[in-house]
Design a protein around this motif. Structure first.
Motif, mmCIF file in Angstrom:
data_model
loop_
_atom_site.group_PDB
_atom_site.id
_atom_site.type_symbol
_atom_site.label_atom_id
_atom_site.label_comp_id
_atom_site.label_asym_id
_atom_site.label_seq_id
_atom_site.Cartn_x
_atom_site.Cartn_y
_atom_site.Cartn_z
ATOM 1 N N ALA A 39 0.807 -1.217 0.000
ATOM 2 C CA ALA A 39 0.000 0.000 0.000
ATOM 3 C C ALA A 39 0.845 1.275 0.000
ATOM 4 O O ALA A 39 0.562 2.215 -0.748
ATOM 5 N N HIS A 40 1.881 1.343 0.817
ATOM 6 C CA HIS A 40 2.683 2.564 0.904
ATOM 7 C C HIS A 40 3.397 2.843 -0.413
ATOM 8 O O HIS A 40 3.446 3.992 -0.872
ATOM 9 N N LYS A 41 3.947 1.796 -1.026
ATOM 10 C CA LYS A 41 4.605 1.957 -2.317
ATOM 11 C C LYS A 41 3.585 2.325 -3.386
ATOM 12 O O LYS A 41 3.851 3.156 -4.272
ATOM 13 N N ALA A 42 2.397 1.738 -3.315
ATOM 14 C CA ALA A 42 1.339 2.032 -4.293
ATOM 15 C C ALA A 42 0.958 3.508 -4.254
ATOM 16 O O ALA A 42 0.735 4.128 -5.298
ATOM 17 N N VAL A 43 0.897 4.070 -3.053
ATOM 18 C CA VAL A 43 0.554 5.494 -2.920
ATOM 19 C C VAL A 43 1.588 6.357 -3.634
ATOM 20 O O VAL A 43 1.244 7.308 -4.343
ATOM 21 N N GLN A 44 2.853 6.031 -3.481
ATOM 22 C CA GLN A 44 3.916 6.790 -4.155
ATOM 23 C C GLN A 44 3.767 6.696 -5.674
ATOM 24 O O GLN A 44 3.903 7.700 -6.389
ATOM 25 N N ILE A 45 3.505 5.494 -6.155
ATOM 26 C CA ILE A 45 3.372 5.286 -7.602
ATOM 27 C C ILE A 45 2.144 6.040 -8.140
ATOM 28 O O ILE A 45 2.204 6.664 -9.208
ATOM 29 N N LEU A 46 1.053 6.005 -7.402
ATOM 30 C CA LEU A 46 -0.165 6.672 -7.851
ATOM 31 C C LEU A 46 0.000 8.193 -7.866
ATOM 32 O O LEU A 46 -0.573 8.878 -8.711
ATOM 33 N N ARG A 47 0.780 8.707 -6.950
ATOM 34 C CA ARG A 47 1.067 10.150 -6.967
ATOM 35 C C ARG A 47 1.848 10.518 -8.238
ATOM 36 O O ARG A 47 1.627 11.583 -8.822
ATOM 37 N N ARG A 48 2.737 9.647 -8.655
ATOM 38 C CA ARG A 48 3.472 9.885 -9.903
ATOM 39 C C ARG A 48 2.511 9.858 -11.093
ATOM 40 O O ARG A 48 2.632 10.678 -12.014
ATOM 41 N N ALA A 49 1.564 8.932 -11.068
ATOM 42 C CA ALA A 49 0.585 8.840 -12.160
ATOM 43 C C ALA A 49 -0.282 10.101 -12.221
ATOM 44 O O ALA A 49 -0.575 10.618 -13.301
ATOM 45 N N ILE A 50 -0.682 10.610 -11.064
ATOM 46 C CA ILE A 50 -1.493 11.829 -11.013
ATOM 47 C C ILE A 50 -0.711 13.010 -11.564
ATOM 48 O O ILE A 50 -1.240 13.838 -12.318
ATOM 49 N N ALA A 51 0.564 13.103 -11.195
ATOM 50 C CA ALA A 51 1.402 14.196 -11.698
ATOM 51 C C ALA A 51 1.558 14.116 -13.206
ATOM 52 O O ALA A 51 1.646 15.141 -13.896
ATOM 53 N N LEU A 52 1.562 12.894 -13.734
ATOM 54 C CA LEU A 52 1.743 12.693 -15.171
ATOM 55 C C LEU A 52 0.487 13.073 -15.960
ATOM 56 O O LEU A 52 0.577 13.738 -17.004
ATOM 57 N N MET A 53 -0.679 12.662 -15.456
ATOM 58 C CA MET A 53 -1.945 12.953 -16.145
ATOM 59 C C MET A 53 -3.004 13.374 -15.119
ATOM 60 O O MET A 53 -3.901 12.592 -14.760
ATOM 61 N N PRO A 54 -2.931 14.603 -14.634
ATOM 62 C CA PRO A 54 -3.849 15.048 -13.571
ATOM 63 C C PRO A 54 -5.304 15.145 -14.002
ATOM 64 O O PRO A 54 -6.183 15.277 -13.152
ATOM 65 N N GLU A 55 -5.546 15.074 -15.315
ATOM 66 C CA GLU A 55 -6.927 15.172 -15.790
ATOM 67 C C GLU A 55 -7.642 13.823 -15.793
ATOM 68 O O GLU A 55 -8.862 13.767 -16.020
ATOM 69 N N ARG A 56 -6.919 12.737 -15.545
ATOM 70 C CA ARG A 56 -7.524 11.406 -15.553
ATOM 71 C C ARG A 56 -7.988 11.010 -14.149
ATOM 72 O O ARG A 56 -7.307 11.251 -13.157
ATOM 73 N N GLU A 57 -9.122 10.346 -14.064
ATOM 74 C CA GLU A 57 -9.752 10.032 -12.774
ATOM 75 C C GLU A 57 -9.183 8.788 -12.096
ATOM 76 O O GLU A 57 -9.144 8.700 -10.861
ATOM 77 N N GLU A 58 -8.712 7.797 -12.879
ATOM 78 C CA GLU A 58 -8.418 6.483 -12.308
ATOM 79 C C GLU A 58 -7.389 6.528 -11.175
ATOM 80 O O GLU A 58 -7.551 5.861 -10.148
ATOM 81 N N ALA A 59 -6.329 7.296 -11.350
ATOM 82 C CA ALA A 59 -5.283 7.330 -10.329
ATOM 83 C C ALA A 59 -5.794 7.958 -9.036
ATOM 84 O O ALA A 59 -5.436 7.519 -7.938
ATOM 85 N N TYR A 60 -6.627 8.998 -9.152
ATOM 86 C CA TYR A 60 -7.219 9.591 -7.944
ATOM 87 C C TYR A 60 -8.072 8.556 -7.215
ATOM 88 O O TYR A 60 -8.009 8.420 -5.988
ATOM 89 N N HIS A 61 -8.892 7.847 -7.986
ATOM 90 C CA HIS A 61 -9.766 6.836 -7.396
ATOM 91 C C HIS A 61 -8.951 5.769 -6.670
ATOM 92 O O HIS A 61 -9.237 5.412 -5.522
ATOM 93 N N ASN A 62 -7.919 5.264 -7.319
ATOM 94 C CA ASN A 62 -7.107 4.209 -6.716
ATOM 95 C C ASN A 62 -6.340 4.714 -5.500
ATOM 96 O O ASN A 62 -6.166 3.986 -4.516
#
Length: 243
Positions: A39-62
């Motif tokens: 979970a902790h590593k996943a949060v870091q990865i998802l933050r990178r995904a949000i920074a890459l495409m902040p207009e997409r919903e999936e990373a915020y949801h996850n």
């Protein structure tokens, strides 16, 4: 396990540049990678995904689903992500209601409250909160946060205490409001008692569950007391019920 959403490609060769398609491919790779780590590593990865495409919903949801398993302090620091996700979701759906309830719970932390007050949703008014709390409790009647939000919005005394959500009260509460608030506080207790021990702290607190239940019951008793006071007044002195 948290319920994750997997992203699928949306950009066709004719509708986007090569750079955008590469970015999307990396975004999808990050989301897939986040499902294979802790979970902790996943949060870091998802933050990178949000920074890459902040207009997409999936990373915020996850991200929201991941942090839902953490303690209240960690959840509070992710309130901004929750607020962003809510702007992307269709209102009046079960997942939207679940996230609004979680947002209310996150506002119980210093970090969450600061982020919420810095960028409140457009329904963050007395009328809007009452309407939203009613929708949330209807759509998600088995969640602690749904009933706690409903009770505290109707109670509205919580805005006078430090470290609690704040908004401007524009409608005086009636005896019926206080009765509904009391019932909602008691429903939080009931749901907590029916939950597994690991999930039984409805306020996200580390104090003993019995102490939390006692405080919630005190709130319920106080609301019923307020209702009785109003009901004892002559009709013309009681708050007017809004249509």
């Amino acid at each position: 396990m948290p319920r994750r959403t997997i992203a699928t490609p949306r950009l066709g060769p004719e509708s986007a540049s090569k750079e955008d398609r590469i970015k999307e491919k990396e975004y999808i790779r990050l989301l897939e990678k986040s499902t294979k780590v802790g979970a902790h590593k996943a949060v870091q990865i998802l933050r990178r995904a949000i920074a890459l495409m902040p207009e997409r919903e999936e990373a915020y949801h996850n991200l929201v689903q991941e942090i839902s398993t953490f303690g209240p302090d960690v959840r509070g620091k992710c309130t901004a992500a929750m607020l962003k996700l809510l702007t992307m979701q269709t209102t009046g759906t079960e997942i939207w209601a679940s996230n609004v309830a979680m947002l209310w719970m996150q506002s119980k932390t210093e970090a969450g409250l600061a982020q919420l007050h810095a960028n409140p949703p457009d329904w963050w008014t007395d009328e809007g909160l009452q309407r939203t709390a009613s929708e949330v409790i209807t759509l998600q009647p088995k969640l602690f946060g749904s009933h706690l939000m409903f009770a505290e919005v109707l109670n509205c005394e919580c805005i006078e205490r430090p470290g609690q959500p704040r908004w401007s009260i524009t409608r005086e509460r009636t005896s019926a409001d206080y009765r509904r608030a009391a019932k909602a506080y008691e429903e939080v207790i009931r749901l907590s008692m029916e939950s597994p021990a690991s999930q039984a702290r409805p306020l996200g607190s580390q104090e003993p569950v019995a102490c939390i239940h006692h405080r919630l019951q005190q709130n319920a008793d106080k609301m019923n007391g307020r209702a009785e006071e109003l009901e004892s007044l002559p009709q013309d002195q009681q708050p007017m019920v809004q249509p």
